[in-house]
Design an enzyme around this catalytic site. Structure first.
Site, PDB file in Angstrom:
ATOM      1  N   GLU D  81       0.819  -1.214   0.000  1.00 23.54           N
ATOM      2  CA  GLU D  81       0.000   0.000   0.000  1.00 23.54           C
ATOM      3  C   GLU D  81       0.853   1.263   0.000  1.00 23.54           C
ATOM      4  O   GLU D  81       0.476   2.279  -0.601  1.00 23.54           O
ATOM      5  CB  GLU D  81      -0.943   0.001   1.196  1.00 23.54           C
ATOM      6  CG  GLU D  81      -1.997  -1.128   1.173  1.00 23.54           C
ATOM      7  CD  GLU D  81      -1.482  -2.478   1.663  1.00 23.54           C
ATOM      8  OE1 GLU D  81      -0.307  -2.556   2.113  1.00 23.54           O
ATOM      9  OE2 GLU D  81      -2.246  -3.463   1.613  1.00 23.54           O
ATOM     10  N   ASP D 140     -14.472  -9.997   9.992  1.00 21.25           N
ATOM     11  CA  ASP D 140     -13.012  -9.889   9.856  1.00 21.25           C
ATOM     12  C   ASP D 140     -12.358  -9.320  11.111  1.00 21.25           C
ATOM     13  O   ASP D 140     -11.187  -9.557  11.364  1.00 21.25           O
ATOM     14  CB  ASP D 140     -12.646  -9.015   8.648  1.00 21.25           C
ATOM     15  CG  ASP D 140     -12.534  -9.838   7.363  1.00 21.25           C
ATOM     16  OD1 ASP D 140     -12.397 -11.077   7.461  1.00 21.25           O
ATOM     17  OD2 ASP D 140     -12.571  -9.247   6.276  1.00 21.25           O
TER      18      ASP D 140
END
Ligand code: TPP
Ligand code: TPP
Ligand code: MG
Ligand code: MG
Lengths: 316, 338, 316, 338
Positions: D81, D140
């Protein structure tokens, strides 16, 4: 001089800053979990025995995932042999009865999304009741979607889930053991192969070899798959072994489904002095479930009921 | 360095009157980073599990003091702020008390994900020192200045955030975060700034301290702006305005009681910080007060822009970070009182 | 389909969001800057001519630094031969009269702290008046302590200064040229060797080779020095060449003070197809100033007046 | 998913009355990420210099739509990222309009230094899409939820920050930031949330929209909390409370005029966001109002804690992010009016 003591081991306190309860396993399935006797960890376990435990770990992964209705199948199933070897093949020094024992070896799951295999491994070792596996990803479960240290699950050394971070934590632990506490504990960390794209992996690798942390063993789950596709198409990580070598590691390439080969690799890592070791374990994502094997589309989804049944039948 | 016009005035005032209404005396100047460095040594002497990670700028952020004294507990990490933070987390989870220091620009921004997950979500006992904070870094320019990290660190759950006001307090604060259990971030500066607190000045982690009494307006400041606030208060006194000056050295957790009392008793607040006005100390106080006691506020800080090269004092003047702006803000906010 | 146009080239607008003026060079020193005629860039320039320009670049660095009273001496002086070769040896396609020409090659200084050498190089090429070098690091100067694109200095393609970032920007530019615009421009980026410790360098390297960016040339200023000491003591980066190779680069190791060798290396980089090239240029920090040469303590400080005089005498 | 009790009530109310006082009708549910994905395709069709960088989660953040349509302008970056953000900056400095999208947890935290220096200080025309925002990601858990990035991105100079309220607005907002010059961050969610705006609902980057008129209290919300605010307003109306509902989809720059009018005319503000209360939308509004019109405020958001696994609707209820908490906050803040 004194040590300033603080509480470093998690308690079963539930979520941070709240009095939220920890989910209690309610589901009781016909899995024989009530009468389950944990497997022991021993170098005397034969390769076949370890392989059988790996199969059991895989079955429990499937059961937990189908119950959770979300989560990762591919990586956890594919790496079960590695976990079985580590925890039951006499590789790691760990004690489910005394999970925070000061002299334990530690395992950090850098690829946090693969936690179903870690949870299943821990349950099979007796860290907690197998029934709890069926709370995976549910509200207030100690089995969070990605490992959460705040939930205090025995055997979970650190929260992980943001890729590329766990290895650095493992390096810090290895540094602490070898250079500060000067004890002989070993630290293990497993990363995905897509995870190798994160630069912190290479920072951590450089740091580990600079400080000659031969008590650190990294295992790369080399399944050639990540979310968007095959690793060489998404972002090429090869030559993996050359990279670790160039970053100062002793490297071993091994079939990640071969218990005997894995055991030898871990032994070689222990015997390697002056540098950390990276074991590049070639695996198949989803292995050996027929309809998942080597298919990246199984990275992040659970089997539905029918698929689970097929998988469980294949795993007897 | 930083011998701004206002400080000069203050020195004159002090020498003329012999004393100031706030009771603090200027004892020269010394950068807060030296307090951090000395605090580390104190901790090192007291506790054998305090360890320090170096980020290739040890002589800038004064981890060099610890390195010289305790070489076996100092580990050079090179230039990898993200992984240094992770290694610190690993050390903390192994029972050590690790400090990692770099410029705040890199100790809060290069590693934000690591602070969030591996430090704060882990509730790991990691201490981060962010140096060269604010624009007073000077000629290095915008990339090495940092005006955003109060926002970035205070939004993280479990984080304790301290911004000491001078050298002496920096030393106390460093020892205090070392002895506090949990993730901590301490902000300090590069440039020599006024020393005015003493060993006896109260410092408690989590408590804001009233440095000057007054009921017309409360100036809540942190870091070197606390001295500017005291200077401003002296000037305001000449105009018959009695300003309370509060040293908010712990920004998280905020000392709500002291802030609330100030709002209730003064009815108007000025905040002053070497940080973006956005989401910093001023933001923290505004967020709290609108829930309890909405009073007019004015913010002294950098107005949503990057810094630049220049001498520290030139920059502080250019970006409006002196007692002058605090005085103007105080007058403005008092005029707004209902 | 249309392109959505926006202003991508900096103007001399001064600082963001303010009407702050740009500092005008006031200092006039006895350096003959008023009558200076810029050097031209040509492959016909002999190695000796390029070396002479490198010397002039170094002199201007010393003059700017002594005036600034802060800033980096070691890296800039040590890498002047690389810059002279790039900008005057006919390596880069660039035009000081038309600095934002669409077909230009671009240079990104990933090691932003080394900007004095870039500023000096640009001034010697005629991008701006040499007098402006004497505003280095002063309030409102276009010559910021680390490159600031907001100041609109011709030849500054990007702000840099946070180590490990510039290379990724260069990769983006190379990707834009080769795979989006499909033009034949080349992108150059220089990193420090300490900078190789930042993981983003390896992310960027992996990305560049994945996308086969053979229009990208990375130069590592391998001076074995960083702030805290020798690189091998602070954090070992060797084997540097193996690392770049393992990350898919063509690598060339070269004496970074040998103009001819540098020219050959850049030619080899241009001729290399299918992968990016990394030139590892062995240099001495502070070279050739006697009291700075190979001494890491000169990483980040300027010479004082006396030291500057000695240095300038050595640089005639 | 997210079929919270309050929404069910709302559906009932709408079907019973045939119309609601705010004029919006529930059109089913669809995640804002799909609006982002479709917006990218619209941009791709209009402009040949729009390019997209994939972060190995293209089918999660719906950059896959663009990838399928314009494979030659889609570039897979793998899992990096920080560097993806840098590559985007390089593309922007080369005249392209790059979008990079990942989960907000990684698109704002893993690359914070890159956003600060290479994107914002460079004023590079980079667009960041931060998906899976808030806690409604669900099972998650905390690492993949993000409750901090409004603070982290809004403190950066030159940044524009948008949080669309539903699928339709997400699409408009995506196109708008593509056509806006300068660094932009757009936040969107994973879980299906109420669709209630239409093509005709006004959307202008930088403008907050009054979605329901009322003068007793103003509820300023962003993201899926806008719908909860509308539901709350309907409920409040039953108690005779006339709430203004403002969709603050652009958080930076803040639409000061609309906020100020709300404070003046309503005298009390409630903010609602799927974010930490600290330094988020509520903070932005508090910072502004204490300078102009200090009025009582209450904040609905996450109270300085990490999230966890669970069903989205369970989590929203557990963390207090439903119309229920907005109603309580509105009543509380009205009682505090002077
Ligand atoms: C920093 C970060 N970025 C993105 C993600 C989302 N993510 C989770 S798993 C994954 C793919 C990982 O690939 P690999 O390491 O090969 O694991 P495998 O797919 O083989 O299980 C991604 C991108 C993440 N968890 N962390
Ligand atoms: C991200 C980041 N961390 C730290 C610094 C501070 N810093 C500036 S230069 C430098 C040393 C760089 O070493 P090297 O790349 O070898 O350059 P050299 O010393 O040879 O000029 C450091 C640590 C920085 N600029 N950016
Ligand atoms: Mg994989
Ligand atoms: Mg160097």
């Amino acid at each position: 001089m004194a040590s300033l003591d603080f509480h470093i081991y998690p308690l079963e306190t539930g979520f941070h800053g709240s009095s939220r309860p920890v989910a209690k396993p309610e589901l009781v399935k016909d899995y024989g979990y009530e009468t389950f006797v944990p497997f022991t960890n021993s170098s005397n376990n034969s390769d076949e025995q370890v392989a059988a435990i790996a199969k059991e770990i895989r079955r429990d992964i499937v059961r937990a995932l189908v119950e959770a209705k979300s989560g990762h199948s591919g990586g956890p199933l594919g790496s079960a042999d590695i976990f079985a070897t580590l925890y039951f093949g006499g590789v790691m020094n760990h004690d489910p009865k005394d999970p925070w024992n000061k002299n334990r070896d530690r395992f950090i799951l850098s690829a946090g999304h693969m936690c179903p295999v870690l949870y299943s491994t821990l349950a099979n070792a007796g860290y907690f009741a197998k029934q709890e596996l069926l709370t995976l990803r549910k509200l207030n479960s100690r089995l969070q979607g990605h490992p959460g240290r705040d939930m205090g699950l025995p055997g979970i050394e650190s929260s992980t889930g943001s890729l590329g971070q766990g290895l650095g934590i493992a390096v810090g632990m290895a540094l602490s053991d070898k250079l500060v506490s000067k004890n002989s504990s070993r630290v293990y960390s497993l990363t995905g192969d897509g995870e190798l794209q994160e630069g912190e992996i290479w920072e951590s690798a450089m740091c580990a070899s600079h400080w000659k942390l031969d008590n650190l063993t990294v295992i790369v789950d080399r399944n050639h798959c990540q979310i968007d596709g095959r690793t060489d198409e998404v972002m090429e990580v090869d030559p993996v072994s050359d990279k670790w070598k160039a970053f100062g590691f002793h490297t071993i390439e091994v079939n990640g489904h071969d218990i005997n080969a894995l055991r030898q690799a871990f032994a070689e890592a222990k015997a390697t002095k002056g540098k950390p070791t990276c074991i590049i374990a070639e695996t198949y994502m989803g292995h050996p479930v027929s309809f998942m094997n080597d298919d990246y589309r199984w990275h992040g989804k659970p089997p539905n009921k029918e698929q689970a049944e097929i998988a469980l039948n294949e795993l007897v | 360095m930083m011998s701004t016009a206002t400080t000069t005035t203050m020195e004159k005032t002090a020498s003329t009157n012999g004393a100031s209404s706030h009771g603090f005396t200027l004892q020269g100047k010394k950068a807060t980073r030296f307090g951090f460095g000395e605090g580390l040594v104190t901790l090192g002497e007291k506790y054998d599990n305090v360890v320090v990670l170096g980020g290739d700028i040890t002589t800038s952020v004064m981890t060099s003091y610890f390195k010289d004294k305790f070489p076996e507990r100092f580990f050079s990490m090179g230039i990898m702020e993200a992984t240094s933070t992770l290694v610190a987390a690993g050390l903390a989870l192994s029972g050590k008390i690790p400090f990692f220091a770099s410029y705040g620009a890199f100790a809060a921004c290069r590693n934000t994900d690591m602070l969030r997950i591996s430090v704060c979500y882990n509730d790991a006992n990691v201490k981060i020192g962010g140096g060269h904070a604010g624009i007073s870094v000077g000629p290095d320019g915008a990339t090495h200045q940092i005006l955003e990290e109060i926002a970035i660190t205070r939004v993280l759950p479990n984080m304790t955030l301290v911004v000491p006001c001078d050298f002496t307090e920096a030393k106390k604060a460093t020892v205090a975060i070392g002895e506090h259990v949990g993730p901590c971030y301490i902000r300090f500066g590069r440039t020599d700034t006024p020393m005015f607190t003493t060993e006896d000045t109260p410092f408690v982690l989590g408590k804001a301290q009233v440095f000057r009494k007054g009921n017309d307006v409360a100036i809540c400041a942190c870091g070197p702006m606390v001295w500017e606030a005291l200077v401003a208060a002296e000037e305001l006194a000449k105009d018959g305005i009695d300003a309370r000056v509060i040293n908010v050295s712990t920004i998280k957790p905020l000392d709500n009681a002291t802030i609330l009392a100030a709002a209730k008793e003064c009815g108007a607040i000025v905040t002053a910080e070497e940080h973006q006005i956005t989401a910093g100390l001023g933001g923290a106080i505004a967020e709290y007060l609108v829930k309890e006691e909405p009073v007019p506020m004015e913010f002294v800080g950098v107005n949503d822009s990057f810094g630049g090269s220049g001498d520290p004092d030139e920059l502080m003047a250019l970006f409006g970070l002196t007692s002058k702006e605090i005085i103007a803000a105080a007058k403005k906010v008092i005029a707004r009182k209902k």
